[in-house]
Design a protein around this motif. Structure first.
Motif, PDB file in Angstrom:
ATOM      1  N   LEU A 103       0.848  -1.195   0.000  1.00  0.00           N
ATOM      2  CA  LEU A 103       0.000   0.000   0.000  1.00  0.00           C
ATOM      3  C   LEU A 103       0.880   1.240   0.000  1.00  0.00           C
ATOM      4  O   LEU A 103       1.896   1.291   0.704  1.00  0.00           O
ATOM      5  N   THR A 105       2.378   4.883   0.692  1.00  0.00           N
ATOM      6  CA  THR A 105       2.431   5.883   1.760  1.00  0.00           C
ATOM      7  C   THR A 105       3.086   7.144   1.208  1.00  0.00           C
ATOM      8  O   THR A 105       4.229   7.088   0.733  1.00  0.00           O
ATOM      9  N   ASN A 115       0.141   0.328   6.062  1.00  0.00           N
ATOM     10  CA  ASN A 115       0.821  -0.941   6.350  1.00  0.00           C
ATOM     11  C   ASN A 115       1.192  -1.003   7.830  1.00  0.00           C
ATOM     12  O   ASN A 115       0.955  -2.000   8.514  1.00  0.00           O
ATOM     13  N   GLY A 355       7.499  -2.468  -1.957  1.00  0.00           N
ATOM     14  CA  GLY A 355       6.357  -1.563  -1.981  1.00  0.00           C
ATOM     15  C   GLY A 355       5.578  -1.653  -3.283  1.00  0.00           C
ATOM     16  O   GLY A 355       5.604  -2.687  -3.966  1.00  0.00           O
ATOM     17  N   ALA A 357       5.938  -0.044  -6.131  1.00  0.00           N
ATOM     18  CA  ALA A 357       6.699   0.198  -7.377  1.00  0.00           C
ATOM     19  C   ALA A 357       5.813   0.894  -8.423  1.00  0.00           C
ATOM     20  O   ALA A 357       5.570   0.345  -9.500  1.00  0.00           O
ATOM     21  N   LYS A 359       5.873   3.047 -10.757  1.00  0.00           N
ATOM     22  CA  LYS A 359       6.154   3.302 -12.186  1.00  0.00           C
ATOM     23  C   LYS A 359       5.830   2.084 -13.060  1.00  0.00           C
ATOM     24  O   LYS A 359       5.706   2.208 -14.269  1.00  0.00           O
ATOM     25  N   TYR A 360       5.703   0.923 -12.453  1.00  0.00           N
ATOM     26  CA  TYR A 360       5.388  -0.290 -13.224  1.00  0.00           C
ATOM     27  C   TYR A 360       3.920  -0.721 -13.084  1.00  0.00           C
ATOM     28  O   TYR A 360       3.544  -1.790 -13.572  1.00  0.00           O
ATOM     29  N   ASN A 367       7.970  -8.699 -10.884  1.00  0.00           N
ATOM     30  CA  ASN A 367       8.128 -10.065 -10.373  1.00  0.00           C
ATOM     31  C   ASN A 367       7.058 -10.336  -9.293  1.00  0.00           C
ATOM     32  O   ASN A 367       6.999  -9.608  -8.294  1.00  0.00           O
ATOM     33  N   TYR A 406      11.380  -9.086 -15.763  1.00  0.00           N
ATOM     34  CA  TYR A 406      12.426  -8.147 -16.212  1.00  0.00           C
ATOM     35  C   TYR A 406      13.588  -8.002 -15.232  1.00  0.00           C
ATOM     36  O   TYR A 406      14.738  -7.832 -15.624  1.00  0.00           O
TER      37      TYR A 406
END
Ligand SMILES: NC(=O)C1=CN([C@@H]2O[C@H](COP(=O)(O)OP(=O)(O)OC[C@H]3O[C@@H](n4cnc5c(N)ncnc54)[C@H](OP(=O)(O)O)[C@@H]3O)[C@@H](O)[C@H]2O)C=CC1
Ligand SMILES: O=C(O)CCC(=O)C(=O)O
Ligand SMILES: [Mg+2]
Length: 431
Positions: A103, A105, A115, A355, A357, A359-360, A367, A406
């Motif tokens: 989640l 923050t 969290n 966390g 992430a 940007k993805y 992963n 990746y």
């Protein structure tokens, strides 16, 4: 009134209960899940397919998890206008075992960590993060296989208690005035422009965390428990944590451990040779060595001599830093699982170390390994070892085939880079 204000009751399944201190797990346990923000969405979709396939294959349909979605973070806010609905806390308490995605923050303002709030509300005082290398996983170090540590991070205290006041507010002015005028504090370098944070660390909180670490070490035949602290600087919080740890180890586990506090006493009274001999005899007798390390040198030594560390007991912030650093050594945060546990009530919320992430997010790219391995920890916690092993074996096999997301592909020769969902499918085929 029913159990929930806003949520419907689970449509299927039965409750896990605690009986005589042990979990009683029905064949169709209700397990709440929080999907998570950002990449949590991609990862959950993939992970749940892996969990269901493993349980189906391991038990031929006799067992099945009755997943029950509960909400926190952005999805909760968009659906219910609240970041952490009370119903979610009710569900996590009621159904005992759950799993969550990361989640978000915000930094420097905005809501406090959801969290951390979940851990505090359920008093999940242990953040358990095992760190070990899986064969074939790329790593930046020469011998990642030497890393086999289990972090017990204190999860309810320390600066994560969120007791802080922002610079320039009347509150911080009042705290600084109190510190200066009533406590004789002279060392706030810039009192006009300081924010202030408070770090509570208790004996009770430290004792229960260190007890859990020693119990784990004994149960799993580990060699040592290292208390990691910054007690030279923060004497009455981090330093006390170390002292309480040694006292507890000797008081409660005297015949099964040998502590470096004992070593120091023998050395002072009888010399270094006698102390070394006593430690050697303790190791030969299968006792657990309880030792300590100051946090800064610990971060160097986990890189330079990882084989010397085994179970780690540490405070909240140190544990947060150490988790990500150690994850890097065995292939990165994409494959770092964890659990938040209260060993007394049985409550456990499983979650990855990483966390959101952002940007993805929604790219089906990252992963899913950390959440999948957190699920393995959850299945083991339920006593569903066969399903857990099936997932671990499928993960190893898939990575051995060089079918990876990746993060691993960029570090491996000849890898086939796949999406989050494709990695899950490859794992399922490999079961
Ligand atoms: N328990 C929780 O829910 C946690 C929540 N957070 C929150 O998450 C947000 C983002 O935090 P941030 O500091 O960026 O840390 P993150 O862990 O979200 O991401 C940092 C980097 O780690 C790598 N990474 C993370 N997850 C994966 C994955 N599944 N697969 C592969 N690589 C991954 C990526 O590296 P690269 O770019 O090199 O590919 C990513 O850019 C913040 O709001 C933070 O508070 C943070 C930690 C825990
Ligand atoms: O709550 C957060 O946003 C970060 C928590 C974190 O980094 C962790 O628990 O490892
Ligand atoms: Mg962290």
């Amino acid at each position: 009134m029913g159990l929930f204000d806003k949520y419907e009751l689970p449509a299927a399944g039965e409750k896990i209960t605690l009986q005589n201190g042990k979990l009683a797990v029905p064949d169709q346990p209700i397990i709440p899940f929080i999907e998570g923000d950002g990449t949590g969405r991609d990862i959950w979709k993939a992970s749940v397919r892996v969990f269901d396939a493993a349980v189906e294959k391991a038990y031929g349909g006799k067992r099945k998890i009755a997943w029950y979605e509960v909400y926190a973070g952005e999805k909760a806010y968009n659906t219910f206008g609240e970041w952490l609905p009370n119903d979610t806390l009710t569900a996590l308490r009621e159904y005992i075992v759950s799993i969550k995605g990361p989640l978000t923050t915000p930094v420097g303002g905005g809501i406090r960590s959801l969290n951390v709030a979940l851990r505090q509300e359920l008093d999940l005082y242990v953040c358990l993060r095992p760190v070990r290398h899986f064969s074939g996983v790329p790593s930046p170090v020469k011998h990642p296989e030497l890393v086999d540590m289990v972090i017990f991070r204190e999860n309810s205290e320390d600066i994560y208690a969120g007791i802080e006041w922002a610079e320039g507010t009347p509150e911080v002015e009042k705290v600084i005035k109190f510190l200066k005028e009533e406590m004789g504090v002279k060392k706030i370098r810039f009192p006009e422009t300081s924010g202030i944070g408070i770090k509570p660390v208790s004996k009770e909180g430290s004792d229960r965390l260190i007890r859990a670490a020693i119990e784990y070490a004994l149960k799993h035949n580990r060699k040592s428990v290292t208390i990691v602290h910054k007690g030279n600087i923060m004497k009455f919080t981090e330093g006390a944590f170390k002292n309480w740890g040694y006292e507890l180890a000797e008081r409660e586990y005297g015949d099964r451990v040998f502590t470096w506090a004992q070593y120091d006493r023998i050395k002072a009274e009888q010399g270094e040779d006698a102390a070394n001999q006593a430690q050697k005899e303790a190791v030969a007798a299968g006792k657990i060595i309880v030792k300590d390390a100051i946090a800064d040198i610990f971060l160097q030594q986990i890189l330079t001599r990882p084989a010397e560390f085994d179970v780690i007991a540490t405070l909240n912030l140190n544990g947060d830093y150490a988790s990500d650093a150690l994850a890097a050594q065995v292939g990165g945060i994409g494959i770092a699982p964890g659990a938040n546990i209260n060993y007394l009530t049985g409550h456990a919320v499983f979650e990855a170390t990483h966390g959101t992430a952002p940007k993805y997010a929604d790219l089906d790219k990252v992963n899913p390994g950390s959440v999948i391995l957190s699920g393995v920890m959850m299945l083991e916690h339920l006593g569903w070892q066969e399903a857990a092993d099936m997932i671990t074996n499928a993960l190893t096999k898939t990575i051995d085939q060089k079918v990876v997301t990746y993060d691993f592909a960029r570090l491996m020769e000849g890898a086939r880079e796949v999406k989050t969902s494709e990695f899950a499918s490859a794992m399922i085929e490999n079961m």
